[in-house]
Design a protein around this motif. Structure first.
Motif, short mmCIF file in Angstrom:
data_model
loop_
_atom_site.label_atom_id
_atom_site.label_comp_id
_atom_site.label_asym_id
_atom_site.label_seq_id
_atom_site.Cartn_x
_atom_site.Cartn_y
_atom_site.Cartn_z
N ASP A 47 0.83 -1.20 0.00
CA ASP A 47 0.00 0.00 0.00
C ASP A 47 0.87 1.26 0.00
O ASP A 47 0.64 2.20 -0.77
CB ASP A 47 -0.92 -0.02 1.21
N ALA A 48 1.89 1.29 0.88
CA ALA A 48 2.77 2.46 0.95
C ALA A 48 3.52 2.66 -0.36
O ALA A 48 3.70 3.79 -0.82
CB ALA A 48 3.75 2.30 2.11
N TYR A 49 3.94 1.56 -0.98
CA TYR A 49 4.67 1.67 -2.24
C TYR A 49 3.77 2.24 -3.34
O TYR A 49 4.17 3.12 -4.10
CB TYR A 49 5.20 0.30 -2.67
N ALA A 50 2.54 1.74 -3.42
CA ALA A 50 1.60 2.23 -4.44
C ALA A 50 1.31 3.71 -4.23
O ALA A 50 1.23 4.49 -5.19
CB ALA A 50 0.31 1.41 -4.40
N MET A 51 1.15 4.12 -2.97
CA MET A 51 0.89 5.54 -2.70
C MET A 51 2.09 6.41 -3.06
O MET A 51 1.93 7.49 -3.63
CB MET A 51 0.52 5.71 -1.23
N ALA A 52 3.29 5.93 -2.74
CA ALA A 52 4.49 6.69 -3.08
C ALA A 52 4.64 6.81 -4.59
O ALA A 52 5.02 7.87 -5.12
CB ALA A 52 5.72 6.02 -2.48
N GLU A 53 4.32 5.73 -5.30
CA GLU A 53 4.41 5.75 -6.76
C GLU A 53 3.41 6.74 -7.35
O GLU A 53 3.73 7.47 -8.29
CB GLU A 53 4.17 4.33 -7.29
N ALA A 54 2.19 6.75 -6.81
CA ALA A 54 1.17 7.68 -7.31
C ALA A 54 1.57 9.12 -7.04
O ALA A 54 1.39 10.00 -7.90
CB ALA A 54 -0.17 7.37 -6.66
N ALA A 55 2.11 9.39 -5.86
CA ALA A 55 2.54 10.75 -5.53
C ALA A 55 3.67 11.20 -6.44
O ALA A 55 3.69 12.34 -6.93
CB ALA A 55 2.96 10.83 -4.06
N ALA A 56 4.63 10.31 -6.68
CA ALA A 56 5.77 10.66 -7.53
C ALA A 56 5.33 10.89 -8.98
O ALA A 56 5.93 11.69 -9.70
CB ALA A 56 6.82 9.56 -7.47
N GLY A 57 4.28 10.18 -9.41
CA GLY A 57 3.82 10.31 -10.78
C GLY A 57 2.92 11.51 -11.02
O GLY A 57 2.58 11.81 -12.17
N ALA A 58 2.51 12.18 -9.95
CA ALA A 58 1.63 13.35 -10.10
C ALA A 58 2.48 14.62 -10.26
O ALA A 58 3.18 15.03 -9.34
CB ALA A 58 0.71 13.48 -8.88
N ARG A 59 2.42 15.22 -11.44
CA ARG A 59 3.11 16.50 -11.65
C ARG A 59 2.31 17.60 -10.97
O ARG A 59 1.08 17.62 -11.06
CB ARG A 59 3.28 16.79 -13.14
N TRP A 60 3.00 18.51 -10.31
CA TRP A 60 2.26 19.53 -9.58
C TRP A 60 2.88 20.91 -9.77
O TRP A 60 4.08 21.05 -9.99
CB TRP A 60 2.20 19.20 -8.09
N GLY A 61 2.01 21.89 -9.73
CA GLY A 61 2.44 23.26 -9.84
C GLY A 61 1.59 24.16 -8.95
O GLY A 61 0.67 23.68 -8.28
N SER A 62 1.88 25.44 -8.93
CA SER A 62 1.15 26.36 -8.06
C SER A 62 1.25 27.78 -8.59
O SER A 62 2.14 28.10 -9.38
CB SER A 62 1.71 26.28 -6.63
N LEU A 63 0.33 28.60 -8.13
CA LEU A 63 0.38 30.04 -8.38
C LEU A 63 0.61 30.75 -7.06
O LEU A 63 -0.03 30.45 -6.05
CB LEU A 63 -0.94 30.55 -8.98
N ARG A 64 1.53 31.73 -7.08
CA ARG A 64 1.81 32.52 -5.89
C ARG A 64 1.99 33.97 -6.29
O ARG A 64 2.33 34.28 -7.43
CB ARG A 64 3.09 32.02 -5.18
N ARG A 65 1.79 34.84 -5.35
CA ARG A 65 2.00 36.27 -5.58
C ARG A 65 3.42 36.64 -5.17
O ARG A 65 3.87 36.29 -4.08
CB ARG A 65 0.98 37.08 -4.79
#
Length: 418
Positions: A303-321
């Motif tokens: 379970d932990a491995y699958a969650m880590a893999e999913a997190a690593a595969g999710a590209r993420w970005g953000s907007l800031r001022r």
């Protein structure tokens, strides 16, 4: 008493291989040595009855192979890929030990005695070894003359007569740093602390979040939530882990704590009845992707491995001022500009949220994606969110968009691409 199937066997194979390939280029030489050592490691299970019973390879030999593979990586720049070395479960009892198994190859002695010995002549060391062999086993005497003050010997023995082991040392020379351990007491001390009750739950997820909406979102997804709007301390996170009352806890700090602090927390709360795994999520968007694949029915490690893999595969970005004037990968920004980041890199500078949001999304979807998740902060403009939804509808047919009002105060939005 060397035996086949130990690290000595694998070292011997490595030495023979090295001699045979001595004239080869360094890269070919070290690869040949590591590959032959890996083959020899696999054979250790068949060479020692104890290893065959446990269904494992020799641990020291496996460690030696790690060193050889590291040498290959340093010289060639390419890491060797090895199979996973795991023990087998036999007879429904402990790993590698049927319920009726006997430990014929292990020591039956009650104590471990160690000390340092100075001023001993060679004939005294021989007599000492004979005496220790008579009263115990696992005798090891190692000399060290590096100090320049004569040779010092390190002495080790397993015995049921620790007093006689010490007397034998006194007869041979000047003793120091005497240590005597009782195996039975060590076993008792290593048992589960009876003062700590067994956990009520098998597994729990702890997520560190910012924003009231985020707290509700992650709680609904099954996580125990720790708010970090004004920062979070190691003590608060540690208590949250304990409060889950679970045997296996997965922690996602989502960039709110340093890796050193997370390691410190895990070491503090880990016990005989509680294991803790920290996933290296840097954003709530990654955390949400990990929670989407969380499966309580799976084993804890899977379970932990699958969650880590999913997190690593999710590209993420953000907007800031922008809070100050600074140089970025996208140029120089001024105070009040809207910055679009992918990870920690500023790749978009725009005068308003709508332009920044659409430009950031275009960059992130340039490498593909099927689902876009937007976590809206407390300071984001509704017009920017509406424009982003319209931009996806017009330009990215078939891509699913989900928007959640999470209410974080630092990022205007967080964007996750899966």
């Amino acid at each position: 008493e060397p035996r086949e199937g130990t690290v000595l066997t694998v070292i011997s194979v490595a030495a023979t291989t090295a001699a045979a390939h001595a004239d080869d280029p360094p890269g070919d030489l070290v690869r040949a040595v590591a590959d032959r050592a890996a083959e020899a490691l696999d054979r250790t299970t068949d060479q020692l009855p104890e290893l065959a019973s446990a269904g494992v390879v020799d641990a020291g030999a496996r460690g030696f192979l790690v060193l050889l593979d590291s040498l290959v990586a340093v010289i060639t720049g390419v890491s060797a890929r090895r199979r996973r070395y795991r023990g087998s479960l036999m007879g429904g009892g402990r790993p590698g030990h049927p319920d009726d198994a006997t430990c014929s190859g292990s020591s039956e002695m009650d104590f471990e005695v160690m000390y340092l010995l100075d001023g001993a002549a060679g004939e005294h060391i021989g007599a000492l070894r004979d005496e220790l062999d008579r009263i115990g086993d696992a005798v090891v005497i190692v000399g060290d003359s590096s100090s320049g003050d004569g040779e010092r010997f390190s002495v080790h023995v397993h015995t049921c007569e620790p007093g006689k082991a010490v007397q034998a040392g006194l007869a041979a020379g000047q003793m120091s740093d005497i240590r005597i351990s009782c195996f039975a007491l060590d076993a008792i001390r290593s048992q589960v602390d009876s003062a700590e009750p067994p956990p009520r739950y098998k597994r729990a997820i702890v997520a560190v979040v910012k924003g009231q909406g985020a707290a509700a979102l992650f709680a609904d997804a099954g996580a125990a939530v720790v708010r970090a709007d004004g920062g979070v301390s190691t003590d608060i996170l540690a208590q949250a882990i304990r409060d889950t009352d679970a045997a296996h806890v997965i922690v996602m700090a989502n960039g709110a704590m340093t890796s050193q602090d997370l390691v410190s927390v895990a070491a503090d709360v880990r016990s005989q009845q509680r294991s803790v795994v920290s996933l290296p999520t840097l954003s709530m968007a990654q955390c949400l992707a990990a929670l989407a694949v969380h499966d309580p029915g799976e084993s804890a490690d899977a379970d932990a491995y699958a969650m880590a893999e999913a997190a690593a595969g999710a590209r993420w970005g953000s907007l800031r001022r922008a809070e100050g004037r600074m140089m970025t990968l996208a140029g120089t920004c001024e105070v009040g500009d809207i910055l679009g980041l992918i990870g920690s890199d500023v790749l978009v500078i725009a005068p308003d949220q709508t332009e920044a949001a659409t430009a950031l999304l275009d960059l992130m979807l340039a490498t593909g994606g099927e689902m876009v998740t937007v976590l809206a902060g407390s300071e984001v403009d509704d017009a920017a969110l509406d424009a982003l939804a319209e931009h996806v509808r017009r330009n990215y047919a078939g891509i699913e968009l989900s928007v959640y009002a999470t209410g974080q105060g630092d990022d205007l939005i967080q964007v996750g691409i899966e």
